[in-house]
Scaffold this active site. Sequence first.
Site, short mmCIF file in Angstrom:
data_model
loop_
_atom_site.label_atom_id
_atom_site.label_comp_id
_atom_site.label_asym_id
_atom_site.label_seq_id
_atom_site.Cartn_x
_atom_site.Cartn_y
_atom_site.Cartn_z
N LEU A 1 0.84 -1.20 0.00
CA LEU A 1 0.00 0.00 0.00
C LEU A 1 0.88 1.25 0.00
CD1 LEU A 1 -2.77 -0.91 2.62
CD2 LEU A 1 -2.72 -1.36 0.16
N ASP A 2 0.52 2.22 -0.85
CA ASP A 2 1.23 3.49 -0.82
C ASP A 2 0.51 4.43 0.15
OD1 ASP A 2 -0.97 4.65 -2.16
OD2 ASP A 2 0.02 4.58 -4.11
N SER A 3 1.00 5.66 0.28
CA SER A 3 0.44 6.57 1.28
C SER A 3 -1.02 6.91 1.01
CB SER A 3 1.28 7.84 1.39
OG SER A 3 1.34 8.49 0.14
N ASP B 1 -3.19 4.91 -0.53
CA ASP B 1 -3.95 3.71 -0.18
C ASP B 1 -4.18 3.65 1.33
OD1 ASP B 1 -3.99 2.77 -2.83
OD2 ASP B 1 -2.17 1.60 -2.55
N LYS B 2 -3.13 3.95 2.09
CA LYS B 2 -3.25 3.94 3.55
C LYS B 2 -4.26 4.97 4.03
CE LYS B 2 1.49 2.81 4.14
NZ LYS B 2 2.75 3.17 4.75
#
Length: 100
Positions: free
Chosen positions: A34-36, A38-39
């Site tokens: 997960l990228d930022s 997505d988080k």
Amino acid sequence: MKNFNTVKGSISKLFNFRANAIKLGTDFDNDLGLDSLDKMELIGHVEKEFNIVFSDDQIMSMRTVGDMVRYVNMNRLEQKGNKSVFLDRLRASLMNKKTR
């Protein structure tokens, strides 16, 4: 662990992962990729689902599904959610990404 299945279901639904592959020790970066953004999407979903607000410090230190579940268990609020906090964080995250 209390609320694990709900958090796991959110991750599975939002990002198309098999729910049975998600464990408490599953790392958001290394295992799920997960990228930022997505988080932030996941955090917003969980905040709404459990009617909680994640602190900025907690967001920065959260690495695993278990970290998120523990925070949910400790901070579940009785009042209905706070969408503006999520939206403010999302805007800030997008602005930071643009300035890099």
